[in-house]
Design an enzyme around this catalytic site. Structure first.
Site, mmCIF file in Angstrom:
data_model
loop_
_atom_site.group_PDB
_atom_site.id
_atom_site.type_symbol
_atom_site.label_atom_id
_atom_site.label_comp_id
_atom_site.label_asym_id
_atom_site.label_seq_id
_atom_site.Cartn_x
_atom_site.Cartn_y
_atom_site.Cartn_z
ATOM 1 N N TYR A 178 30.317 24.558 -29.469
ATOM 2 C CA TYR A 178 29.820 25.715 -28.958
ATOM 3 C C TYR A 178 28.388 25.577 -28.064
ATOM 4 O O TYR A 178 28.313 26.180 -27.074
ATOM 5 C CB TYR A 178 29.216 26.421 -30.135
ATOM 6 C CG TYR A 178 28.537 27.766 -30.132
ATOM 7 C CD1 TYR A 178 29.362 28.881 -29.521
ATOM 8 C CD2 TYR A 178 27.267 27.896 -30.089
ATOM 9 C CE1 TYR A 178 28.764 29.910 -29.341
ATOM 10 C CE2 TYR A 178 26.574 28.819 -29.939
ATOM 11 C CZ TYR A 178 27.011 30.040 -29.662
ATOM 12 O OH TYR A 178 26.429 31.127 -29.038
ATOM 13 N N LYS A 182 27.791 26.815 -24.288
ATOM 14 C CA LYS A 182 26.941 27.873 -23.593
ATOM 15 C C LYS A 182 26.078 27.202 -22.696
ATOM 16 O O LYS A 182 25.669 27.724 -21.793
ATOM 17 C CB LYS A 182 26.051 28.219 -24.994
ATOM 18 C CG LYS A 182 26.942 29.255 -25.858
ATOM 19 C CD LYS A 182 27.393 30.633 -24.846
ATOM 20 C CE LYS A 182 27.925 31.577 -25.923
ATOM 21 N NZ LYS A 182 28.631 32.711 -25.194
#
Length: 255
Positions: A178, A182
């Site tokens: 994750y 990002k």
């Protein structure tokens, strides 16, 4: 031909049937923007659009899965036929890749033990899905006099903040999926902004903060409305607004 006036803004938000995307849709609709609710599930998308219309907004469901290019292309054709252009794209659809159903599920993103399939799955939505959607919508955005693209980032994308052992995020578990996804999204945002700058498009990455949503099992402390407000602000920037930036409600974030 478009059935809309040239003055009413048209916005597409991916993953807009719930959470922050839904909040941004509600706020844009309240401002008079025509909102297109991008959702993988047609029923959930239509429920959200119906709710916004009941509140007085102009909202329409668009079936769109950012990991399925065929649905993205079909959505672009549908928008072209019905509205003729797009003024705002909010790339909101995203996944954490961990523990979204069971908060007791073992954490599975430690770099030393992560399964590559998890990393691939997260990047497929959070990075590749943004490229797929943005590129499909660019011909429509180019017809706008003031196109805006907002990529929904995260404070976790800040390598500066996360590398500080005494910083506010020191307690976060290391993530190979994750968090890097990002960070890649913010880097990608700069590249799109640089390419599209000459066309007058403003492209920014915006971190809504720790919002109470399904993705964190409702542990966030900000309301959906609070998290969505900064997305809406950057989706409606004036011509003198920034581009190629990484922002939160409090201002620019360190890369």
């Amino acid at each position: 031909m478009s059935e809309h006036t040239t003055t009413q803004r048209i916005a597409l938000i991916t993953g807009a049937n719930k959470g922050i995307g839904r909040g941004a849709a509600e706020q844009l609709a309240a401002q008079g923007t025509t909102v297109l609710i991008g959702a993988r599930d047609p029923r959930r998308g239509e429920e959200a659009a119906t709710s916004l219309r009941a509140a007085g907004g102009d909202a329409h469901a668009i079936t769109l899965d950012v990991t399925d290019p065929a649905t993205v292309q079909a959505a672009a054709q549908q928008i072209d036929q019905r509205f003729g252009r797009l003024d705002i794209l909010i790339n909101n659809a995203g996944i954490t890749g961990s523990g979204q159903v069971d908060p007791n599920e073992a954490y599975d993103q430690l770099p030393s033990t992560v399964e590559l399939d998890i990393v691939r799955k997260v990047f497929e939505t959070n990075v590749f899905g943004v490229i797929t959607t943005t590129n499909a919508m660019l011909p429509l955005l180019r017809r706008s006099p003031a196109a805006r693209i907002v990529n929904v980032a995260s404070h976790a994308a800040s390598t500066t903040l996360l590398s500080d052992p005494d910083g506010p995020f020191a307690g976060l578990l290391p993530s190979a999926a994750y968090t890097p996804s990002k960070a890649a999204l913010t880097a990608l945002t700069v590249q799109y902004a640089n390419e599209l700058r000459k066309d007058g498009m403003l492209v920014n990455a915006v971190a809504p903060g720790y919002v109470d949503t399904d993705s964190n099992n409702h542990t966030g402390f900000l309301t959906v409305a609070q998290g969505a407000a900064v997305l809406v602000r950057f989706a409606t920037l004036g011509a003198d607004g920034p581009t190629a930036g990484f922002f939160s409600e409090d201002g620019p974030l360190p890369w």
